[in-house]
Structures are given as C-alpha cells and as structure tokens.
Design an enzyme around this catalytic site. Sequence first.
Site: not given
Length: 390
Positions: A127, A223
């Site tokens: 990410c 997340c």
Amino acid sequence: MPLRFTKLTVEKKQVMKESHYLTAQPANHDKKVIVGMSGGVDSSVSALILMQQGYQVEGLFMKNWDEDDGTEYCTAKDDLADAQAVSDKLGIKLHTANFASEYWDNVFEHFLAEYKAGRTPNPDILCNKEIKFKAFLEYAMALNADYIATGHYVRRGEKNGEPLLLKGLDGNKDQSYFLYAVGKDEIAKTLFPVGELEKTEVRRLAEEFGLITHNKKDSTGICFIGERRFKDFLEQYLPAQPGDIETLEGDKIARHHGLMYHTIGQRQGLGIGGLAKYSDDPWYVVEKDLERNVLIVTQGGQHESLFKTHLIADNFDWVAREKPTFPLTCKAKCRYRQSDQECTINELADGRVEVSFVEPQRAVTPGQSVVFYVDDVCLGGGIINVAFNK
C-alpha cells in the site's frame, strides 16, 4: 476558528541522537506541501509542524477501500470527519481522493493471491509503495505541490547528493520496515515531520494545540478488515480448505479450517486441547505443508523447530533502486519491531538472495518481508520465500 500560531516548541529528548545523514528542512513560504491526512494524530501533527515551518499546507484524505460494500470494515467515515475537523482547526484545505480501484488492483488482489498460495503477506508495505507514495504523490503533483508529507515515523536523509530513508528517532515507533519498497525519487519528494519526535511528544503537541485527534487510539491491523475477525473476512474471498493438524512426529491431533488462516509461530486459535498423550503446554505452528494441506505444530514456544539460520528471498525493492554489492554484511528485520539482527547477504545464480544470520531467528514467515539496514539507513528488502537451517 483556525489556529493562530505563535511558536511551536518541540522538546528534544536525550535519546534522540543526531545523524550526519539528516537533511535540513528550512521553512519555505514558496513551497506547497500536501499532507496525507488519515484522521490520526500523527498526520495531524505533521500538518501542524509544516505550517509552523512556513510551508503552504493542504491536506488530502485517501479513500482506499469501498466501505459502502455493506460490510463496514473500515472506519473511513469517522476518520474523514476527524481529518476535516483538524483541517478546519488549522485553517487548511482538505482534498479527498478515491484510490479504491488502485488499491484493489495493486494491493488487495496480490494480498488474496499470496494467502491462496499459503503465504502470509503484508499489504501495508505494498500500500505504501503503490498508493501512498505513487497514487497520492501523482495526485499531489497534479495539484502543483512541491512535496507530499505523511505521518510515518521515518526520516529523510542524504549522502553524496542521494536521498536516503532513515529510521525514525523513536525506536519504539520506527516504521521504516513498512517503507522499504519506496524508492529514492519518492523519498526526495516527501517530508516526514514526526520522524524526529517521540510519540509522547506528538500527542503532547496535538493536545497543546487543541487537535481533536490528540487522544485518538492508534490504528492497528489492516484497514479493510478493521475490528472484524480475520477469518470471517478472508473466507468471503477465498474458499476454505480444511485439513489435518499433525505433530512433527506425524501424529494427527486435530483439524484446521484452512492453512491460510495460520502463520508460522502462531499460538492462538489452533483449537488443540485435551490430548491425553501430551502435556498441557501450548502448541505452536512450525510449518505449513502445502502439498498435503497439513498444518504442522509442536509444543513450546522455544522449540528448536521454530528457529532458522538462513532464508531465501526475492522480489526485492532497494531504496536506491540499485542493488548493493554482494556479499553484504549488514543487519536485518524479519518482522516489524524486531531488533536488528546481524546477517550476511549473498546473491544466488537465479537472482534471489540467501540471508545467513549470526543468531537463529524465530518464526521466519514466507510471504513476510526481510528488510536490511546499515546503521540507521534502510537499504531495502524483499519477500521471504523459505527459511531453513544449514
């Protein structure tokens, strides 16, 4: 009402040693910086510090997961509200950008493929490489920014005119392990304001200036999973393949729901107990036999089978974007917050590298990253293929 700045005082701790690699970051009123605002305290204080240093500061909230999928794994709505509240307090503009498509294509699909292959990936590393220091950077440059900034606990340095990625000065919060795949060109375009501070100082500054995030809990985990059980989330995307749990001696003692739910060194959630033949000592995962779909376990967290002296890794990202000269003696981490371990790296004929450790390493996990250091400088790292003893 936006803050009126007087003087921002940052206490220097004794533990914060100076580094000859550090690059000075003078205030520059002509420079525009866009801060990745996550809704947390670290990015909030990053924006605060940059404003005090005289930069033209704006914020950007990134939506990397579609929380409208009905599962509500993310806290994106609450985080956006906090990011907006901080931006309003500081008197800065907050942009929002949806990178969910890029995240799915470049991070999440890889995450699923790795689990399907029986490995344990770290999506935060990918990410950072693909979203925060690529998609975000490109978005910010399109807004005519000179730099981006994030709340990561790392520092930017320089040697012989080349950008370097350095550990954060707070050893307990250093996040260079997660940023090793970010290249020097991206590092050169990024400011890391809290990399010079301890976490306690960051929270103190946030409270002093009345930022709503000053006592917000640090985010943990991935997340898109949030507070849900990892198993419940993963089984929505990958079919479970139950199999046997065996001891090192080959005794079948239980069943597992799927190898993808387990990782090397794991103790919790194995569902093993009440075996008359064995003691009550806890069981640990030592191996995943992919061909037989068998989980292999042993008793005792310090059992010799959990320790390996060598590993082979590939898919390397070097911060300098050039591989170093091998053999290389340096230090390495096989997981976040592990202390630096002395090692030697040798390149193999197929382009992979073999890492030999001075001391045996516990629970080295295929799919995770091994990251290399010389002093405070992060050189880069790669993905662990296999760990073994010689």
